[in-house]
Design a protein around this motif. Structure first.
Motif, PDB file in Angstrom:
ATOM      1  N   UNK A  99       0.809  -1.222   0.000  1.00 45.40           N
ATOM      2  CA  UNK A  99       0.000   0.000   0.000  1.00 45.40           C
ATOM      3  C   UNK A  99       0.843   1.274   0.000  1.00 45.40           C
ATOM      4  N   UNK A 100       2.105   1.173  -0.404  1.00 44.81           N
ATOM      5  CA  UNK A 100       2.977   2.350  -0.429  1.00 44.81           C
ATOM      6  C   UNK A 100       2.500   3.335  -1.491  1.00 44.81           C
ATOM      7  N   UNK A 101       2.230   2.855  -2.686  1.00 44.90           N
ATOM      8  CA  UNK A 101       1.815   3.760  -3.755  1.00 44.90           C
ATOM      9  C   UNK A 101       0.450   4.404  -3.518  1.00 44.90           C
ATOM     10  N   UNK A 102      -0.570   3.648  -3.140  1.00 46.47           N
ATOM     11  CA  UNK A 102      -1.872   4.307  -2.901  1.00 46.47           C
ATOM     12  C   UNK A 102      -1.805   5.348  -1.788  1.00 46.47           C
ATOM     13  N   UNK A 103      -1.107   5.021  -0.698  1.00 43.15           N
ATOM     14  CA  UNK A 103      -1.021   5.961   0.419  1.00 43.15           C
ATOM     15  C   UNK A 103      -0.200   7.190   0.023  1.00 43.15           C
ATOM     16  N   UNK A 104       0.934   6.964  -0.645  1.00 41.66           N
ATOM     17  CA  UNK A 104       1.762   8.110  -1.036  1.00 41.66           C
ATOM     18  C   UNK A 104       1.035   8.980  -2.066  1.00 41.66           C
ATOM     19  N   UNK A 105       0.295   8.371  -2.974  1.00 37.95           N
ATOM     20  CA  UNK A 105      -0.473   9.139  -3.949  1.00 37.95           C
ATOM     21  C   UNK A 105      -1.537   9.985  -3.251  1.00 37.95           C
ATOM     22  N   UNK A 106      -2.216   9.398  -2.279  1.00 36.59           N
ATOM     23  CA  UNK A 106      -3.216  10.151  -1.519  1.00 36.59           C
ATOM     24  C   UNK A 106      -2.587  11.301  -0.749  1.00 36.59           C
ATOM     25  N   UNK A 107      -1.434  11.066  -0.137  1.00 31.89           N
ATOM     26  CA  UNK A 107      -0.763  12.132   0.622  1.00 31.89           C
ATOM     27  C   UNK A 107      -0.266  13.248  -0.291  1.00 31.89           C
TER      28      UNK A 107
END
Length: 140
Positions: free
Chosen positions: A124-132
């Motif tokens: 979930x690194x990409x989804x979370x970083x994209x959201x942030x």
């Protein structure tokens, strides 16, 4: 980026108009009050004339400064279709709708812990970083 800069200028112009609008609204409220007492208007009629004239004054200010609030939404109306098209294009590339050679490139083109770009991100690194990052962009 040009649309975002344009939107920023428009929002700044709108914000700069607020003190002038407030001052004009106070003056108009006084004028309508005096005129209403002279002509014997009810509170409802006076409120109607105040709102009608205030809308006219605000529209004239928007025209004068070329900063109608609807123009500030232009960025959204451009970004939404673009986001949908890019999302569909990436989905089509990852599921093989574009051809097997593109899917093979996606399957072997990763780096670090994500070696297969067609597989979901289990960390979930990409989804979370994209959201942030999107939250940061909105807040800035």
């Amino acid at each position: 980026l040009p649309l975002a800069a344009h939107q920023g200028r428009l929002l700044a112009k709108l914000e700069n108009l607020q003190p002038e609008i407030k001052k004009l609204a106070e003056h108009l409220r006084y004028e309508v009050s005096v005129r209403g007492k002279q002509l014997g208007w009810s509170e409802k009629v006076a409120r109607f004339h105040f709102k009608k004239n205030l809308r006219r004054i605000i529209t004239e200010l928007y025209i004068r400064d070329n900063c109608h609030p609807f123009k500030a939404t232009l960025l959204v109306w451009v970004q939404i279709p673009m986001w949908v098209c890019v999302s569909l294009a990436l989905r089509n590339c990852s599921v093989g709708a574009m051809g097997s050679e593109v899917q093979e490139q996606f399957a072997a083109g990763g780096a670090l812990w994500f070696t297969d770009l067609t597989a979901p991100d289990s960390t979930w690194v990409f989804p979370v970083s994209l959201g942030l990052v999107n939250l940061l962009i909105v807040e800035v």
